[in-house]
Design a protein around this motif. Structure first.
Motif, PDB file in Angstrom:
ATOM      1  N   VAL A  84       0.850  -1.190   0.000  1.00 40.27           N
ATOM      2  CA  VAL A  84       0.000   0.000   0.000  1.00 40.27           C
ATOM      3  C   VAL A  84       0.883   1.237   0.000  1.00 40.27           C
ATOM      4  N   ALA A  85       0.554   2.205  -0.841  1.00 37.73           N
ATOM      5  CA  ALA A  85       1.259   3.486  -0.860  1.00 37.73           C
ATOM      6  C   ALA A  85       0.319   4.584  -0.382  1.00 37.73           C
ATOM      7  N   PHE A  86       0.820   5.421   0.513  1.00 33.07           N
ATOM      8  CA  PHE A  86       0.076   6.578   1.022  1.00 33.07           C
ATOM      9  C   PHE A  86       0.681   7.825   0.372  1.00 33.07           C
ATOM     10  N   CYS A  87      -0.134   8.583  -0.318  1.00 26.45           N
ATOM     11  CA  CYS A  87       0.342   9.740  -1.077  1.00 26.45           C
ATOM     12  C   CYS A  87      -0.372  10.990  -0.601  1.00 26.45           C
ATOM     13  N   ARG A  88       0.400  11.993  -0.193  1.00 26.35           N
ATOM     14  CA  ARG A  88      -0.170  13.207   0.393  1.00 26.35           C
ATOM     15  C   ARG A  88       0.244  14.425  -0.428  1.00 26.35           C
ATOM     16  N   GLY A  89      -0.737  15.230  -0.857  1.00 28.43           N
ATOM     17  CA  GLY A  89      -0.449  16.451  -1.592  1.00 28.43           C
ATOM     18  C   GLY A  89       0.211  16.194  -2.925  1.00 28.43           C
ATOM     19  N   ILE A  90      -0.255  15.165  -3.637  1.00 26.78           N
ATOM     20  CA  ILE A  90       0.409  14.699  -4.850  1.00 26.78           C
ATOM     21  C   ILE A  90      -0.199  15.352  -6.084  1.00 26.78           C
ATOM     22  N   LYS A  91       0.668  15.843  -6.975  1.00 29.10           N
ATOM     23  CA  LYS A  91       0.224  16.469  -8.218  1.00 29.10           C
ATOM     24  C   LYS A  91      -0.103  15.398  -9.268  1.00 29.10           C
ATOM     25  N   TYR A  92      -0.901  15.789 -10.253  1.00 32.18           N
ATOM     26  CA  TYR A  92      -1.400  14.833 -11.245  1.00 32.18           C
ATOM     27  C   TYR A  92      -0.276  14.144 -12.005  1.00 32.18           C
ATOM     28  N   TRP A  93       0.785  14.884 -12.336  1.00 30.10           N
ATOM     29  CA  TRP A  93       1.880  14.261 -13.090  1.00 30.10           C
ATOM     30  C   TRP A  93       2.632  13.229 -12.268  1.00 30.10           C
ATOM     31  N   ASP A  94       2.463  13.256 -10.939  1.00 30.59           N
ATOM     32  CA  ASP A  94       3.123  12.273 -10.087  1.00 30.59           C
ATOM     33  C   ASP A  94       2.373  10.947 -10.014  1.00 30.59           C
ATOM     34  N   TYR A  95       1.105  10.933 -10.431  1.00 26.19           N
ATOM     35  CA  TYR A  95       0.373   9.677 -10.265  1.00 26.19           C
ATOM     36  C   TYR A  95      -0.425   9.236 -11.492  1.00 26.19           C
ATOM     37  N   ALA A  96      -0.503  10.046 -12.552  1.00 26.31           N
ATOM     38  CA  ALA A  96      -1.335   9.655 -13.698  1.00 26.31           C
ATOM     39  C   ALA A  96      -0.860   8.346 -14.329  1.00 26.31           C
ATOM     40  N   ALA A  97       0.437   8.242 -14.627  1.00 29.06           N
ATOM     41  CA  ALA A  97       0.967   7.003 -15.222  1.00 29.06           C
ATOM     42  C   ALA A  97       0.833   5.837 -14.254  1.00 29.06           C
ATOM     43  N   GLY A  98       1.140   6.077 -12.981  1.00 27.19           N
ATOM     44  CA  GLY A  98       1.046   5.016 -11.982  1.00 27.19           C
ATOM     45  C   GLY A  98      -0.371   4.551 -11.754  1.00 27.19           C
ATOM     46  N   ALA A  99      -1.341   5.450 -11.947  1.00 23.34           N
ATOM     47  CA  ALA A  99      -2.743   5.061 -11.771  1.00 23.34           C
ATOM     48  C   ALA A  99      -3.146   3.988 -12.772  1.00 23.34           C
ATOM     49  N   VAL A 100      -2.680   4.117 -14.009  1.00 17.58           N
ATOM     50  CA  VAL A 100      -2.987   3.091 -15.016  1.00 17.58           C
ATOM     51  C   VAL A 100      -2.321   1.778 -14.633  1.00 17.58           C
ATOM     52  N   LEU A 101      -1.063   1.849 -14.211  1.00 17.99           N
ATOM     53  CA  LEU A 101      -0.333   0.638 -13.813  1.00 17.99           C
ATOM     54  C   LEU A 101      -1.017  -0.089 -12.660  1.00 17.99           C
TER      55      LEU A 101
END
Length: 262
Positions: free
Chosen positions: A193-210
């Motif tokens: 599990v990863a906890f992400c706080r105050g994360i911008k879209y470019w930091d998680y868009a690619a990872g969201a698909v993965l």
């Protein structure tokens, strides 16, 4: 996907180039704890040139240059996630590129450059690392789960208290300095599990698909549904294996005091 792979390769080549000539690397601070280098800008230019040649009418949202063009058919780029690690010659940095259709990320490419690991995912077609299929871990016991956390180095005490609570009921907590890599490691099952706080879209868009294609799930940090969507403000969320994600958020949100690991 072919364009995404070509663009990511072009950007990664620039980062490798600057890694070989570190003595000439220009580094400046955008704000405390947030660095940008000549490698970031060189990788960004290389990626944008490839995309522009193939899809000149598409929009691009990049960490360094902001957003321009079409929002309904848009590429989202973090040319060098983990810049501080890169500056300090630590291996936890990468390039992340996503393609979004109607605001939803449908293609994700993450290049872990130091380890030469290429993560790819396309909506409905699964997730892969160097061509081999990957899946989230499937662990169900919080006491056996390895967690990761990312967020601002200037985060308040409530953030660190939440991490402490989660660490105490799990197998441990890791902070890599790269949100993108945290999500890639969730997708491959190394992080539960990863906890992400105050994360911008470019930091998680690619990872969201993965993560989605690897069988994982996203929830808001306090519980409830979280759906990655273009144009959102900085977000607080968790992602990970389905068997854990439904209940672990309470340890980050402040609930679950006195709860023993399942």
């Amino acid at each position: 996907m072919n364009t995404a792979l070509e663009a990511a390769a072009a950007g990664a080549a620039q980062i490798r180039k600057w890694n070989r000539k570190r003595t000439r690397l220009e580094v400046r601070s955008k704000k405390p704890g947030d660095l940008v280098t000549s490698a970031d800008f060189a990788a960004e230019r290389a990626v944008m040139e490839v995309i522009g040649a193939s899809f000149p009418d598409d929009g691009i949202l990049s960490e360094e240059s902001g957003h321009s063009g079409n929002a309904d058919s848009c590429w989202v780029l973090d040319p060098l996630d983990g810049t501080t690690n890169f500056v300090h010659d630590l291996p936890d940095y990468c390039l992340a590129l996503a393609y979004c259709r109607a605001g939803v990320p449908v293609i994700g490419v993450i290049h872990d450059i130091a380890r030469d690991e290429l993560y790819t995912a396309e909506k409905g077609r699964g997730a892969r690392c160097n061509g081999s299929a990957i899946k989230t871990s499937g662990r169900s016991r919080i006491g056996e789960a390895l967690l990761a956390a990312s967020g601002s180095s200037g985060a308040g005490g409530d953030y660190w208290q939440a991490l402490g609570r989660a660490a105490r009921v799990s197998a441990g907590m890791r902070r890599s300095g790269s949100t993108v890599l945290d999500l890639a490691w969730v997708a491959r099952g190394s992080i539960d599990v990863a906890f992400c706080r105050g994360i911008k879209y470019w930091d998680y868009a690619a990872g969201a698909v993965l993560v989605g294609e690897a069988g994982g799930r996203f929830v808001a940090a306090g519980g409830g549904r979280f759906a990655p969507q273009f144009g959102q403000p900085p977000e607080n969320f968790l992602c990970g294996t389905v068997r854990l994600i439904g209940g672990i958020h309470k340890h980050f949100a402040g609930g679950g005091k006195g709860t023993s690991p399942r």
